[in-house]
Scaffold this active site. Structure first.
Site, PDB file in Angstrom:
ATOM      1  N   LYS A 178      34.858  55.540  47.956  1.00 60.72           N
ATOM      2  CA  LYS A 178      34.274  54.218  47.712  1.00 60.72           C
ATOM      3  C   LYS A 178      32.768  54.266  47.945  1.00 60.72           C
ATOM      4  CE  LYS A 178      38.322  51.384  48.776  1.00 60.72           C
ATOM      5  NZ  LYS A 178      38.940  50.489  49.734  1.00 60.72           N
ATOM      6  N   HIS A 209      61.653  70.798  32.754  1.00 66.36           N
ATOM      7  CA  HIS A 209      61.142  71.446  31.541  1.00 66.36           C
ATOM      8  C   HIS A 209      59.625  71.600  31.586  1.00 66.36           C
ATOM      9  CE1 HIS A 209      65.096  71.106  29.487  1.00 66.36           C
ATOM     10  NE2 HIS A 209      65.235  70.198  30.441  1.00 66.36           N
ATOM     11  N   GLU A 226      48.859  58.979  52.812  1.00 69.58           N
ATOM     12  CA  GLU A 226      47.810  58.230  53.492  1.00 69.58           C
ATOM     13  C   GLU A 226      48.092  58.136  54.983  1.00 69.58           C
ATOM     14  OE1 GLU A 226      45.811  55.140  50.590  1.00 69.58           O
ATOM     15  OE2 GLU A 226      46.621  54.054  52.297  1.00 69.58           O
TER      16      GLU A 226
HETATM   17  O1  PA5 Z   1      47.081  51.343  52.050  1.00 66.60           O
HETATM   18  C1  PA5 Z   1      45.956  50.898  51.954  1.00 66.60           C
HETATM   19  O2  PA5 Z   1      45.411  50.328  52.895  1.00 66.60           O
HETATM   20  C2  PA5 Z   1      45.199  50.991  50.653  1.00 66.60           C
HETATM   21  O3  PA5 Z   1      45.891  51.682  49.685  1.00 66.60           O
HETATM   22  C3  PA5 Z   1      44.922  49.587  50.137  1.00 66.60           C
HETATM   23  O4  PA5 Z   1      46.136  48.912  49.972  1.00 66.60           O
HETATM   24  C4  PA5 Z   1      44.130  49.613  48.840  1.00 66.60           C
HETATM   25  O5  PA5 Z   1      42.927  50.318  49.013  1.00 66.60           O
HETATM   26  C5  PA5 Z   1      43.842  48.206  48.364  1.00 66.60           C
HETATM   27  O6  PA5 Z   1      43.115  47.498  49.340  1.00 66.60           O
HETATM   28  P1  PA5 Z   1      43.013  45.940  49.312  1.00 66.60           P
HETATM   29  O7  PA5 Z   1      44.361  45.366  49.468  1.00 66.60           O
HETATM   30  O8  PA5 Z   1      42.109  45.598  50.445  1.00 66.60           O
HETATM   31  O9  PA5 Z   1      42.409  45.565  47.984  1.00 66.60           O
END
Ligand code: PA5
Length: 465
Positions: free
Chosen positions: A440, A326, A305
């Site tokens: 999303k 394996h 990310e």
């Molecule tokens: O790293 C990030 O920002 C995302 O993975 C969020 O943690 C994830 O989408 C969850 O978001 P939130 O904490 O707003 O529910």
């Protein structure tokens, strides 16, 4: 025959070895001068990170978090963890992505395998079950069945407070709590970790009077394991969160220079970048302990990310050895040559076992008698590394001295610093995640969420074609 330790004493902490990073197994792939040539890029990245001049700097408070965290909230987390342990057998931890993976990694790493299955007197804290990290109805139904009539509490974790998966799971477990304990007592078993000022969860927590913990504005989800996001579930599991923070603090001190000959986190960043430039675009994080599987899952989010933007970045993948030898072993040994490995190897296992003696040699294992099973694990890892190098897979190694909270805190900070710097070497913003929004939008459109009408038309038409 069997030795085991999950305890960490004060004395042990003071003499605790730090993690080390080893590049000797990329000598056939990378020359020394390539590291010095990478130094200017790393120095530039370090300045952007520390002087907060790089893109996304407003989300880089994690750099100083190990020394600059809210100590009052930290004590409140420890108190809440004790209360949860007194009142409940189970803590349901609801969150996804950065609001899930760090806690899962640490709870698995810092407790015995099968912790939830142990008898109460053998477990240090409560059983931890995670929810809200998928859209599976079966998963939720099965967890409700597992809870049965056992006492439980809920920690809902969401920075935005609007993420669909945890919001759905929260409704399910909130209603279960209400049914079991009544509306007022249910509220006393709900702990909300969210934004300090905004969001649906923040507002609900304020109205309902849940105990709340804060996800700091300047710390993004994937960097949040050392905030209440990770700390409350980790503490409730019985692990030592003070040791975790001490490890991270010592790492902050160690990785404070830009010179890659002195800063191993940056040396790791440099090695990855050099390999990427040579066409090694996929990195496999390797572990040799099943309890480290979620270390890889957490790391994949942190790396992927942060770096995967503008059609750049190393693709983060993982393999659990020896299990995956394996299945993936053939590909790693002889498939497309764009892979490199980073092995996270424990120097000391948390427990060891002698190979049981048996008269005769029907199973062909007599040659192993007299050595421990961890020695087999170590020899296997050394052998695999040699075979993979011969197969053309560069191999980096991170040595973890022990399976404890101090070492984990150290390791978390090591990887965070490496990816912060590495992201800037790619010229991208390592601290946003615009790509996560794309799915999303499509999902909300198909579910008919208000505000997504245009997208609903667009995506529904594509489905019916
Ligand atoms: O790293 C990030 O920002 C995302 O993975 C969020 O943690 C994830 O989408 C969850 O978001 P939130 O904490 O707003 O529910």
């Amino acid at each position: 025959m069997f030795s085991c330790s999950f305890e960490t004493s004060e004395h042990a902490i003071n003499t605790m070895a730090h993690i080390t990073f080893d590049t000797k197994n990329i000598e056939n792939f990378v020359a020394d001068h390539e590291f010095s040539e990478m130094q200017p890029l790393i120095t530039m990245a370090d300045q952007q990170l520390r002087n907060r001049t790089g893109a996304g700097a407003e989300y880089s408070d994690w750099v100083t978090l190990p020394t600059d965290y809210d100590k009052k909230e930290f004590s409140r987390i420890q108190e809440a963890a004790k209360k949860i342990q007194q009142e409940s057998k189970i803590l349901v931890v609801i969150g996804i992505g950065g609001s899930y993976l760090g806690a899962k990694m640490a709870v698995d790493f810092l407790n015995p395998m099968f912790n939830n299955e142990l008898a109460d007197e053998q477990r240090q804290g409560v059983k931890i079950y995670f929810a809200g990290n998928s859209t599976s109805a079966s998963y939720l139904n099965d967890l409700v069945r597992v809870i049965g009539d056992q006492d439980f509490s809920v920690n809902i974790i969401s920075k935005s407070g609007t993420t669909t998966e945890p919001s759905i799971a929260f409704r399910v477990f909130k209603q279960l709590l209400e049914k079991k304990y009544g509306a007022d007592n249910a509220k006393k078993r709900i702990y909300a970790t969210t934004d300090a000022k905004h969001g649906a969860l923040h507002d609900e927590a304020e109205i309902e009077g849940y105990e709340t913990f804060t996800i700091p504005d300047g710390v993004g989800g994937r960097f949040s394991v050392l905030t209440a996001v990770g700390l409350l579930p980790i503490a409730a599991s019985g692990a030592n969160i003070q040791d975790l923070m001490t490890g991270a603090k010592d790492a902050q001190e160690e990785y404070s220079e830009s010179d890659i000959t002195k800063n191993e986190a940056y040396k790791y960043a440099a090695a990855r970048r050099i390999l990427y430039d040579k066409g090694y675009t996929t990195e496999l994080l390797i572990n040799w302990e099943p309890s480290m599987q979620y270390l890889s899952e957490w790391w994949k989010q942190l790396m992927g990310e942060s770096e995967g933007k503008n059609q750049k970045g190393i693709y983060p993948s993982s393999a659990n050895f020896s299990t995956d030898l394996h299945s993936l072993g053939q590909y790693i040994q002889e498939g497309r040559r764009d892979l490199f490995e980073t092995v996270v190897k424990l120097d000391e296992p948390v427990s060891n076992l002698d190979l049981p003696h048996e008269a005769g040699n029907n199973d062909g294992l007599q040659y192993l008698e007299g050595i421990t099973i961890d020695e087999v694990n170590t020899k296997a890892s050394q052998g695999v590394t040699l075979a993979h190098i011969d197969g053309g897979v560069p191999n980096l190694a991170v040595h973890l001295p022990a399976q404890d909270a101090y070492s984990l805190g150290y390791l978390v900070y090591f990887f965070e610093m490496a990816v912060g710097a590495s992201g800037y070497t790619f010229g991208i913003n390592p601290f946003n995640q615009p790509g996560v929004e794309a799915y999303k939008t499509a999902m909300f459109a198909l579910l008919g969420k208000p505000g997504y009408e245009e997208a609903t038309k667009k995506f529904s038409a594509r489905l019916t074609k």
